[in-house]
Design a protein around this motif. Sequence first.
Motif, PDB file in Angstrom:
ATOM      1  N   GLY B 250       0.825  -1.217   0.000  1.00 30.21           N
ATOM      2  CA  GLY B 250       0.000   0.000   0.000  1.00 30.21           C
ATOM      3  C   GLY B 250       0.853   1.258   0.000  1.00 30.21           C
ATOM      4  N   VAL B 251       1.845   1.285   0.878  1.00 29.70           N
ATOM      5  CA  VAL B 251       2.685   2.482   0.996  1.00 29.70           C
ATOM      6  C   VAL B 251       3.587   2.640  -0.230  1.00 29.70           C
ATOM      7  N   SER B 252       4.167   1.529  -0.704  1.00 32.33           N
ATOM      8  CA  SER B 252       5.077   1.657  -1.855  1.00 32.33           C
ATOM      9  C   SER B 252       4.326   2.114  -3.100  1.00 32.33           C
ATOM     10  N   GLU B 253       3.110   1.599  -3.286  1.00 34.36           N
ATOM     11  CA  GLU B 253       2.329   2.043  -4.449  1.00 34.36           C
ATOM     12  C   GLU B 253       2.025   3.540  -4.342  1.00 34.36           C
ATOM     13  N   ALA B 254       1.636   3.970  -3.135  1.00 32.80           N
ATOM     14  CA  ALA B 254       1.276   5.380  -2.961  1.00 32.80           C
ATOM     15  C   ALA B 254       2.484   6.285  -3.191  1.00 32.80           C
ATOM     16  N   LEU B 255       3.606   5.928  -2.594  1.00 29.47           N
ATOM     17  CA  LEU B 255       4.787   6.793  -2.733  1.00 29.47           C
ATOM     18  C   LEU B 255       5.358   6.742  -4.152  1.00 29.47           C
ATOM     19  N   ALA B 256       5.280   5.561  -4.768  1.00 28.91           N
ATOM     20  CA  ALA B 256       5.756   5.464  -6.161  1.00 28.91           C
ATOM     21  C   ALA B 256       4.913   6.365  -7.057  1.00 28.91           C
ATOM     22  N   GLY B 257       3.605   6.375  -6.808  1.00 31.49           N
ATOM     23  CA  GLY B 257       2.723   7.248  -7.582  1.00 31.49           C
ATOM     24  C   GLY B 257       3.056   8.708  -7.371  1.00 31.49           C
ATOM     25  N   LEU B 258       3.477   9.020  -6.166  1.00 32.48           N
ATOM     26  CA  LEU B 258       3.798  10.416  -5.849  1.00 32.48           C
ATOM     27  C   LEU B 258       5.140  10.837  -6.446  1.00 32.48           C
ATOM     28  N   PHE B 259       6.167  10.028  -6.247  1.00 32.02           N
ATOM     29  CA  PHE B 259       7.513  10.437  -6.654  1.00 32.02           C
ATOM     30  C   PHE B 259       7.803  10.145  -8.128  1.00 32.02           C
ATOM     31  N   PHE B 260       7.123   9.166  -8.698  1.00 33.14           N
ATOM     32  CA  PHE B 260       7.351   8.867 -10.116  1.00 33.14           C
ATOM     33  C   PHE B 260       6.080   9.247 -10.878  1.00 33.14           C
ATOM     34  N   THR B 261       5.404   8.257 -11.407  1.00 30.35           N
ATOM     35  CA  THR B 261       4.155   8.581 -12.095  1.00 30.35           C
ATOM     36  C   THR B 261       3.045   7.658 -11.592  1.00 30.35           C
ATOM     37  N   PRO B 262       1.845   8.197 -11.355  1.00 37.72           N
ATOM     38  CA  PRO B 262       0.763   7.355 -10.847  1.00 37.72           C
ATOM     39  C   PRO B 262       0.467   6.156 -11.745  1.00 37.72           C
ATOM     40  N   SER B 263       0.699   6.314 -13.056  1.00 35.85           N
ATOM     41  CA  SER B 263       0.418   5.210 -13.987  1.00 35.85           C
ATOM     42  C   SER B 263       1.261   3.985 -13.666  1.00 35.85           C
ATOM     43  N   ALA B 264       2.410   4.216 -13.016  1.00 32.91           N
ATOM     44  CA  ALA B 264       3.350   3.112 -12.790  1.00 32.91           C
ATOM     45  C   ALA B 264       3.266   2.550 -11.376  1.00 32.91           C
ATOM     46  N   LYS B 265       2.169   2.841 -10.678  1.00 39.42           N
ATOM     47  CA  LYS B 265       2.065   2.427  -9.270  1.00 39.42           C
ATOM     48  C   LYS B 265       2.267   0.926  -9.086  1.00 39.42           C
ATOM     49  N   SER B 266       1.493   0.134  -9.847  1.00 43.46           N
ATOM     50  CA  SER B 266       1.536  -1.309  -9.610  1.00 43.46           C
ATOM     51  C   SER B 266       2.868  -1.910 -10.038  1.00 43.46           C
ATOM     52  N   MET B 267       3.577  -1.196 -10.924  1.00 40.62           N
ATOM     53  CA  MET B 267       4.902  -1.673 -11.347  1.00 40.62           C
ATOM     54  C   MET B 267       5.814  -1.816 -10.128  1.00 40.62           C
ATOM     55  N   PHE B 268       5.663  -0.893  -9.178  1.00 40.23           N
ATOM     56  CA  PHE B 268       6.553  -0.905  -8.021  1.00 40.23           C
ATOM     57  C   PHE B 268       6.231  -2.059  -7.070  1.00 40.23           C
ATOM     58  N   SER B 269       4.959  -2.411  -6.958  1.00 36.98           N
ATOM     59  CA  SER B 269       4.654  -3.539  -6.073  1.00 36.98           C
ATOM     60  C   SER B 269       5.209  -4.829  -6.663  1.00 36.98           C
ATOM     61  N   PHE B 270       5.184  -4.945  -7.995  1.00 33.23           N
ATOM     62  CA  PHE B 270       5.751  -6.147  -8.607  1.00 33.23           C
ATOM     63  C   PHE B 270       7.279  -6.123  -8.540  1.00 33.23           C
ATOM     64  N   ALA B 271       7.854  -4.930  -8.613  1.00 33.55           N
ATOM     65  CA  ALA B 271       9.310  -4.823  -8.451  1.00 33.55           C
ATOM     66  C   ALA B 271       9.709  -5.280  -7.044  1.00 33.55           C
ATOM     67  N   LEU B 272       8.907  -4.899  -6.056  1.00 32.85           N
ATOM     68  CA  LEU B 272       9.161  -5.319  -4.678  1.00 32.85           C
ATOM     69  C   LEU B 272       9.067  -6.838  -4.566  1.00 32.85           C
ATOM     70  N   LEU B 273       8.086  -7.391  -5.255  1.00 38.06           N
ATOM     71  CA  LEU B 273       7.914  -8.852  -5.257  1.00 38.06           C
ATOM     72  C   LEU B 273       9.169  -9.540  -5.811  1.00 38.06           C
ATOM     73  N   ILE B 274       9.685  -9.009  -6.924  1.00 39.22           N
ATOM     74  CA  ILE B 274      10.864  -9.621  -7.548  1.00 39.22           C
ATOM     75  C   ILE B 274      12.064  -9.543  -6.596  1.00 39.22           C
ATOM     76  N   LEU B 275      12.215  -8.382  -5.941  1.00 35.32           N
ATOM     77  CA  LEU B 275      13.330  -8.218  -4.999  1.00 35.32           C
ATOM     78  C   LEU B 275      13.237  -9.233  -3.859  1.00 35.32           C
ATOM     79  N   VAL B 276      12.043  -9.400  -3.321  1.00 37.16           N
ATOM     80  CA  VAL B 276      11.862 -10.346  -2.212  1.00 37.16           C
ATOM     81  C   VAL B 276      12.145 -11.772  -2.691  1.00 37.16           C
ATOM     82  N   LEU B 277      11.644 -12.107  -3.877  1.00 33.34           N
ATOM     83  CA  LEU B 277      11.874 -13.464  -4.398  1.00 33.34           C
ATOM     84  C   LEU B 277      13.357 -13.727  -4.624  1.00 33.34           C
ATOM     85  N   LEU B 278      14.077 -12.670  -5.027  1.00 30.29           N
ATOM     86  CA  LEU B 278      15.510 -12.836  -5.295  1.00 30.29           C
ATOM     87  C   LEU B 278      16.313 -12.981  -3.999  1.00 30.29           C
ATOM     88  N   PHE B 279      16.014 -12.122  -3.013  1.00 32.21           N
ATOM     89  CA  PHE B 279      16.892 -12.053  -1.848  1.00 32.21           C
ATOM     90  C   PHE B 279      16.327 -12.716  -0.593  1.00 32.21           C
TER      91      PHE B 279
END
Lengths: 413, 289
Positions: B250-279
Amino acid sequence: MTDRKGTNRRQFNQVVAATVTLSALSPFGIARAQGAKLKVGVLLPRSGVQSFIGQSCQKGADLAPGVIREMLGVDVELMNADTETNVDTARTRAERLIQEGAQVLVGPFDSGAAAAIAQVAEQRGVPFVINIAAAPQITEQGYKFTFRNFPTAVDLLRNGLGLIGELFQATNTVPRTAVFMHVNDTFGQSMAKGIGGILPRLTQLPFRIVETISYDPAAKDLTVEVSKAKATRADFLLLVCRLNDAIILRREMVKQRWNPMGIIGPGNPGMYENQFYRALGKLSEYCISNVPWYNPRNELTKRVDAAFRKQNPKDQLMFHALNVGYTFEAILIAADARKRAGTSDPKALADAIRQTDIKSRMMLGGPIKFNAKGQVEGLASACIQNLNMHPTVVLPASAAEAKPVFPMPGYKA
Amino acid sequence: MPIDLVVNVFVAGLLTGLVYGLMALGLSVIFGVVRVVNFAHGEMMTIAMYATVVLFAALKLDPFLAVLPVAAGFFAFGYGLQAAVINPFVTRPETSQFMLLLAVAMVLVNGLLIIFGPDARNVQVAYQLESWAIGPILVDKARAFAAGAAVVTAGLLVAFFRYTLVGKAIRACADNYHGAKVVGLNIKRLYALTFGLGSVCVAVAGCAMVLLVDVTPALGMAYTLLAFVIVIVGGLGSMAGALLGGVLIGVSEALAGLFFTPSAKSMFSFALLILVLLFRPQGLLGRKT
């Protein structure tokens, strides 16, 4: 040998032979082309994110056969298909309609879907009359079977931005800044590109855009978007939206207590639809849409209005004006071509559509005439403001039903 | 960028994330015990949302009061679904379980389409458009109530598992299936109870969510996917992990929308998913298997 009704064996054999011949020819479309009814494949987003608008357009399609039969004596058979607000579905439904015998395609209230259907129409040689879709590139591809009786995004914007200037003059206001929010689908991107190109040239407009915010039209939450827009402290919101997102956005503005001078759509749907009023109630008030609209004084409008009331006793045409008007006119164009061509052969129909010259029409603007690219030119817009819970023409002054209210009054949550 | 804007967006993301977390909690509880991934999770939440809409339309019942009948109904539904349909599949290959629950999801979506049609529906309560002003910070009332419901429900669930005999028995099943059988626990009944409890979480999340988003029959798939992302980030089977994952998303999507572009909100949650799966493939609070 003669039967009791007077049919002899020779006549019977002739009938059988004719039936067999017609059956044999029908797969090649030869007999089908001579059929009495014009089969119109209507592609609309009746489900999915744009379902309300799709169903609104469908009302225009549903009343068309009756009105057209009275006007032109042409029998129209509708073949309805739901694009599900999905470009791929629109493409496959168009293919299927043609396989099932559609002689003309009409629809689909979406630029992305229109671009996909246009490709199918070109490949299959079936005319496609776009009811509503504004992306300019659709009629810039050199297509021979695609026709559009709707302004391009550039024309929509030129008309819409011009009306914004008139609005400021009429209300003696001089907003200096605007925040521009737009959906990021094909239509929204086209409009954004158009605004970027046209606005700097319209030096009579007193405002500049301080920030542009794009968002997903299927978004379920626009908190961040509205927070960013509010933080710009812009004088008004320039909004290119669809219906569902417009409702979410308006609610979010109230939650965040953001009261700009106004919300103005420069040529997009969303804020004049029936569902906008039903979902938002009083919060729908004062929103402004500069859009193509029908001329209430035209004879054809009165005819369509009567048919609309008959089919939808609890509804009013004004809540579906653009959707019903352009969908009806698209089918009218096809039927008019069918009458002049004297055949339902798709290629002959396409040739006849190219020669269209319909002077008595429903929507504002000049006659329906296609240019070499298959585009109707000279389509006009009106400034529509939500007043007393219904869309009201406030500009141009010659057609105004009320005076514009700008800045809009604040609301109480 | 003004700091009050950042704080406003952060608070909104936090509150939304808590509701996401509650929704994912049901998925995590069911998987943690029954070891079945509920592919009909989002669709079940959609049904809870429709039930709330119907109760509101018929009885003017506030969504937070509707929680009681909807949760009770969902407990019975979840219990029955596990006992009658899923239990026979518990020992079958995972692919069979996936297909079964996907089929359940399809049945639910199409059933909703038949009953309610494709149109969006919502409830309109008096506080839905109101907010509290705390200095420059605006807190959306509906969102705050929804987050509160999520925290209370999660707390009750944790207390149930920690302090009741049935809860301890369920945890025993989750920790050692064969050991639980040896000591005479009725595994099938406990599985059905667990599915029922997971369904209650979904029901509460649905009642709260209907204040934040309009419901359509097709809404479920997106929330099933979101729940998967959350539980994988938080740790599949971990209750605290589900809440943490929800808040992070919830927080990462909101802040990603604020600091980058709202259109890319869900991209950040999936990026977080990839990071967690990797590490940290077991999730942030998950246990290594």
